[in-house]
Design a protein around this motif. Structure first.
Motif, PDB file in Angstrom:
ATOM      1  N   TYR A  33       0.826  -1.202   0.000  1.00  0.00           N
ATOM      2  CA  TYR A  33       0.000   0.000   0.000  1.00  0.00           C
ATOM      3  C   TYR A  33       0.863   1.256   0.000  1.00  0.00           C
ATOM      4  O   TYR A  33       0.509   2.259  -0.633  1.00  0.00           O
ATOM      5  CB  TYR A  33      -0.987  -0.027   1.167  1.00  0.00           C
ATOM      6  CG  TYR A  33      -1.973  -1.170   1.016  1.00  0.00           C
ATOM      7  CD1 TYR A  33      -2.822  -1.236  -0.078  1.00  0.00           C
ATOM      8  CD2 TYR A  33      -2.019  -2.205   1.937  1.00  0.00           C
ATOM      9  CE1 TYR A  33      -3.708  -2.297  -0.243  1.00  0.00           C
ATOM     10  CE2 TYR A  33      -2.897  -3.265   1.783  1.00  0.00           C
ATOM     11  CZ  TYR A  33      -3.729  -3.301   0.688  1.00  0.00           C
ATOM     12  OH  TYR A  33      -4.596  -4.350   0.515  1.00  0.00           O
ATOM     13  N   LEU A  34       2.005   1.213   0.684  1.00  0.00           N
ATOM     14  CA  LEU A  34       2.934   2.349   0.639  1.00  0.00           C
ATOM     15  C   LEU A  34       3.493   2.533  -0.775  1.00  0.00           C
ATOM     16  O   LEU A  34       3.659   3.660  -1.245  1.00  0.00           O
ATOM     17  CB  LEU A  34       4.076   2.156   1.635  1.00  0.00           C
ATOM     18  CG  LEU A  34       3.703   2.321   3.107  1.00  0.00           C
ATOM     19  CD1 LEU A  34       4.882   1.975   4.005  1.00  0.00           C
ATOM     20  CD2 LEU A  34       3.209   3.731   3.388  1.00  0.00           C
ATOM     21  N   LEU A  35       3.778   1.432  -1.447  1.00  0.00           N
ATOM     22  CA  LEU A  35       4.256   1.524  -2.828  1.00  0.00           C
ATOM     23  C   LEU A  35       3.183   2.095  -3.750  1.00  0.00           C
ATOM     24  O   LEU A  35       3.499   2.812  -4.706  1.00  0.00           O
ATOM     25  CB  LEU A  35       4.722   0.156  -3.325  1.00  0.00           C
ATOM     26  CG  LEU A  35       6.015  -0.355  -2.681  1.00  0.00           C
ATOM     27  CD1 LEU A  35       6.290  -1.796  -3.097  1.00  0.00           C
ATOM     28  CD2 LEU A  35       7.187   0.543  -3.020  1.00  0.00           C
ATOM     29  N   LEU A  36       1.923   1.796  -3.460  1.00  0.00           N
ATOM     30  CA  LEU A  36       0.844   2.398  -4.245  1.00  0.00           C
ATOM     31  C   LEU A  36       0.776   3.909  -4.020  1.00  0.00           C
ATOM     32  O   LEU A  36       0.442   4.663  -4.947  1.00  0.00           O
ATOM     33  CB  LEU A  36      -0.500   1.753  -3.912  1.00  0.00           C
ATOM     34  CG  LEU A  36      -0.722   0.368  -4.505  1.00  0.00           C
ATOM     35  CD1 LEU A  36      -2.037  -0.217  -4.014  1.00  0.00           C
ATOM     36  CD2 LEU A  36      -0.694   0.410  -6.019  1.00  0.00           C
ATOM     37  N   VAL A  37       1.110   4.363  -2.809  1.00  0.00           N
ATOM     38  CA  VAL A  37       1.181   5.805  -2.541  1.00  0.00           C
ATOM     39  C   VAL A  37       2.282   6.427  -3.403  1.00  0.00           C
ATOM     40  O   VAL A  37       2.103   7.507  -3.978  1.00  0.00           O
ATOM     41  CB  VAL A  37       1.411   6.084  -1.037  1.00  0.00           C
ATOM     42  CG1 VAL A  37       1.681   7.562  -0.797  1.00  0.00           C
ATOM     43  CG2 VAL A  37       0.207   5.625  -0.220  1.00  0.00           C
ATOM     44  N   VAL A  38       3.424   5.735  -3.508  1.00  0.00           N
ATOM     45  CA  VAL A  38       4.507   6.206  -4.374  1.00  0.00           C
ATOM     46  C   VAL A  38       4.032   6.252  -5.830  1.00  0.00           C
ATOM     47  O   VAL A  38       4.288   7.221  -6.557  1.00  0.00           O
ATOM     48  CB  VAL A  38       5.763   5.308  -4.227  1.00  0.00           C
ATOM     49  CG1 VAL A  38       6.817   5.667  -5.255  1.00  0.00           C
ATOM     50  CG2 VAL A  38       6.323   5.410  -2.819  1.00  0.00           C
ATOM     51  N   ILE A  85      -8.815   4.099  -3.964  1.00  0.00           N
ATOM     52  CA  ILE A  85      -9.782   3.077  -3.551  1.00  0.00           C
ATOM     53  C   ILE A  85      -9.058   1.817  -3.103  1.00  0.00           C
ATOM     54  O   ILE A  85      -9.360   1.237  -2.057  1.00  0.00           O
ATOM     55  CB  ILE A  85     -10.777   2.767  -4.688  1.00  0.00           C
ATOM     56  CG1 ILE A  85     -11.723   3.935  -4.915  1.00  0.00           C
ATOM     57  CG2 ILE A  85     -11.579   1.504  -4.383  1.00  0.00           C
ATOM     58  CD1 ILE A  85     -12.556   3.821  -6.186  1.00  0.00           C
ATOM     59  N   VAL A  86      -8.079   1.387  -3.887  1.00  0.00           N
ATOM     60  CA  VAL A  86      -7.336   0.168  -3.554  1.00  0.00           C
ATOM     61  C   VAL A  86      -6.551   0.354  -2.264  1.00  0.00           C
ATOM     62  O   VAL A  86      -6.540  -0.526  -1.397  1.00  0.00           O
ATOM     63  CB  VAL A  86      -6.403  -0.240  -4.712  1.00  0.00           C
ATOM     64  CG1 VAL A  86      -5.475  -1.359  -4.304  1.00  0.00           C
ATOM     65  CG2 VAL A  86      -7.225  -0.657  -5.924  1.00  0.00           C
ATOM     66  N   ILE A  87      -5.904   1.498  -2.109  1.00  0.00           N
ATOM     67  CA  ILE A  87      -5.093   1.735  -0.902  1.00  0.00           C
ATOM     68  C   ILE A  87      -5.956   1.662   0.349  1.00  0.00           C
ATOM     69  O   ILE A  87      -5.691   0.870   1.260  1.00  0.00           O
ATOM     70  CB  ILE A  87      -4.365   3.098  -0.974  1.00  0.00           C
ATOM     71  CG1 ILE A  87      -3.264   3.069  -2.029  1.00  0.00           C
ATOM     72  CG2 ILE A  87      -3.781   3.465   0.391  1.00  0.00           C
ATOM     73  CD1 ILE A  87      -2.658   4.439  -2.327  1.00  0.00           C
ATOM     74  N   PHE A  88      -6.975   2.496   0.416  1.00  0.00           N
ATOM     75  CA  PHE A  88      -7.745   2.586   1.653  1.00  0.00           C
ATOM     76  C   PHE A  88      -8.633   1.368   1.901  1.00  0.00           C
ATOM     77  O   PHE A  88      -8.665   0.832   3.005  1.00  0.00           O
ATOM     78  CB  PHE A  88      -8.573   3.874   1.685  1.00  0.00           C
ATOM     79  CG  PHE A  88      -7.732   5.079   1.950  1.00  0.00           C
ATOM     80  CD1 PHE A  88      -7.270   5.346   3.221  1.00  0.00           C
ATOM     81  CD2 PHE A  88      -7.365   5.929   0.925  1.00  0.00           C
ATOM     82  CE1 PHE A  88      -6.478   6.440   3.478  1.00  0.00           C
ATOM     83  CE2 PHE A  88      -6.571   7.026   1.171  1.00  0.00           C
ATOM     84  CZ  PHE A  88      -6.124   7.291   2.444  1.00  0.00           C
ATOM     85  N   SER A  89      -9.336   0.954   0.869  1.00  0.00           N
ATOM     86  CA  SER A  89     -10.224  -0.190   1.061  1.00  0.00           C
ATOM     87  C   SER A  89      -9.435  -1.469   1.293  1.00  0.00           C
ATOM     88  O   SER A  89      -9.797  -2.283   2.140  1.00  0.00           O
ATOM     89  CB  SER A  89     -11.140  -0.351  -0.140  1.00  0.00           C
ATOM     90  OG  SER A  89     -11.944   0.790  -0.275  1.00  0.00           O
ATOM     91  N   GLY A  90      -8.366  -1.651   0.542  1.00  0.00           N
ATOM     92  CA  GLY A  90      -7.533  -2.834   0.735  1.00  0.00           C
ATOM     93  C   GLY A  90      -6.902  -2.866   2.113  1.00  0.00           C
ATOM     94  O   GLY A  90      -6.906  -3.894   2.792  1.00  0.00           O
ATOM     95  N   TYR A  91      -6.392  -1.734   2.547  1.00  0.00           N
ATOM     96  CA  TYR A  91      -5.774  -1.670   3.872  1.00  0.00           C
ATOM     97  C   TYR A  91      -6.805  -1.983   4.954  1.00  0.00           C
ATOM     98  O   TYR A  91      -6.552  -2.771   5.857  1.00  0.00           O
ATOM     99  CB  TYR A  91      -5.153  -0.287   4.099  1.00  0.00           C
ATOM    100  CG  TYR A  91      -4.398  -0.183   5.402  1.00  0.00           C
ATOM    101  CD1 TYR A  91      -3.073  -0.584   5.482  1.00  0.00           C
ATOM    102  CD2 TYR A  91      -5.005   0.302   6.552  1.00  0.00           C
ATOM    103  CE1 TYR A  91      -2.369  -0.511   6.668  1.00  0.00           C
ATOM    104  CE2 TYR A  91      -4.322   0.381   7.743  1.00  0.00           C
ATOM    105  CZ  TYR A  91      -3.004  -0.021   7.801  1.00  0.00           C
ATOM    106  OH  TYR A  91      -2.321   0.059   8.988  1.00  0.00           O
ATOM    107  N   GLU A  92      -7.977  -1.348   4.846  1.00  0.00           N
ATOM    108  CA  GLU A  92      -9.029  -1.580   5.851  1.00  0.00           C
ATOM    109  C   GLU A  92      -9.549  -3.009   5.828  1.00  0.00           C
ATOM    110  O   GLU A  92      -9.859  -3.573   6.861  1.00  0.00           O
ATOM    111  CB  GLU A  92     -10.205  -0.614   5.632  1.00  0.00           C
ATOM    112  CG  GLU A  92     -10.019   0.704   6.289  1.00  0.00           C
ATOM    113  CD  GLU A  92     -11.141   1.047   7.241  1.00  0.00           C
ATOM    114  OE1 GLU A  92     -12.221   0.459   7.169  1.00  0.00           O
ATOM    115  OE2 GLU A  92     -10.909   1.916   8.079  1.00  0.00           O
ATOM    116  N   ASN A  93      -9.662  -3.602   4.658  1.00  0.00           N
ATOM    117  CA  ASN A  93     -10.213  -4.955   4.560  1.00  0.00           C
ATOM    118  C   ASN A  93      -9.204  -6.038   4.915  1.00  0.00           C
ATOM    119  O   ASN A  93      -9.591  -7.092   5.405  1.00  0.00           O
ATOM    120  CB  ASN A  93     -10.754  -5.207   3.139  1.00  0.00           C
ATOM    121  CG  ASN A  93     -12.124  -4.625   2.942  1.00  0.00           C
ATOM    122  OD1 ASN A  93     -13.049  -4.932   3.674  1.00  0.00           O
ATOM    123  ND2 ASN A  93     -12.264  -3.763   1.957  1.00  0.00           N
TER     124      ASN A  93
END
Length: 189
Positions: A33-38, A85-93
């Motif tokens: 998820y951090l890499l997705l932020v990058v 969407i992927v970052i937040f939802s994936g992290y939360e799920n």
């Protein structure tokens, strides 16, 4: 009998240790998820580059070129939204809950989307991105071969059909509706 009694506590401890290790392994997703932020930051740089190119050429560009430039910005925006969407939802799920109370600007949907909703949001974003690509190809029909246009259409139709099938299967399985009970669905036991 003494041997069975002696191994029972050890197997319980081993089972708890194994379960704890599996539970902790979900944190291995956090760097993804951090890499997705990058990646989102890289996409922002590309959007700024596109915007600069658009601004500096807007007065000399044709109407079609302006429309294509705007479509490119929309495409980058949809892709950035997809990443969020992927970052937040994936992290939360899959990793851990995020405390929405830490920010008063926290979007309400982020804490309410389940895996089924995530899948549908993802496919909807992909369909929108595909539609933008298809529209860009049709706006530049003179510079696009018939073969390429055909493949843009085929890929877009595949994404649309995939989205419809996913929505239909979620509805049948009762997972649709963001975790809420839909019409005609029986109450949970």
């Amino acid at each position: 009998m003494d041997e069975t009694a002696a191994t029972a506590p050890e197997s319980g401890a081993a089972s708890r240790g194994f379960g704890a290790a599996l539970s902790f392994s979900r944190w291995l997703l956090a760097p993804f998820y951090l890499l997705l932020v990058v990646g989102l930051a890289g996409l922002l740089l590309k959007a700024l580059q596109e915007a600069w190119h658009f601004i500096t050429h807007v007065f000399t560009a044709t109407e079609a070129e302006v429309i294509l430039a705007v479509l490119a910005l929309i495409d980058l925006t949809f892709t950035g939204s997809l990443i969020v969407i992927v970052i937040f939802s994936g992290y939360e799920n899959f990793v851990a809950k995020i405390d929405a109370g830490t920010s008063r600007n926290w979007p309400e949907w982020m804490s309410k989307i389940d895996f089924s909703g995530l899948k549908l949001k993802l496919i909807s974003s992909i369909v929108a991105i595909s539609a933008i690509q298809l529209l860009k190809a049709f706006m530049n029909v003179k510079g696009t071969s018939d073969r390429d246009l055909m493949w843009y259409v085929v890929v877009h139709v595949v994404f649309v059909v995939s989205g419809l099938v996913m929505a239909w299967t979620d509805r049948i399985s009762g997972e649709g509706g963001g975790g809420k009970k839909g019409k005609g669905q029986p109450a949970a036991p």
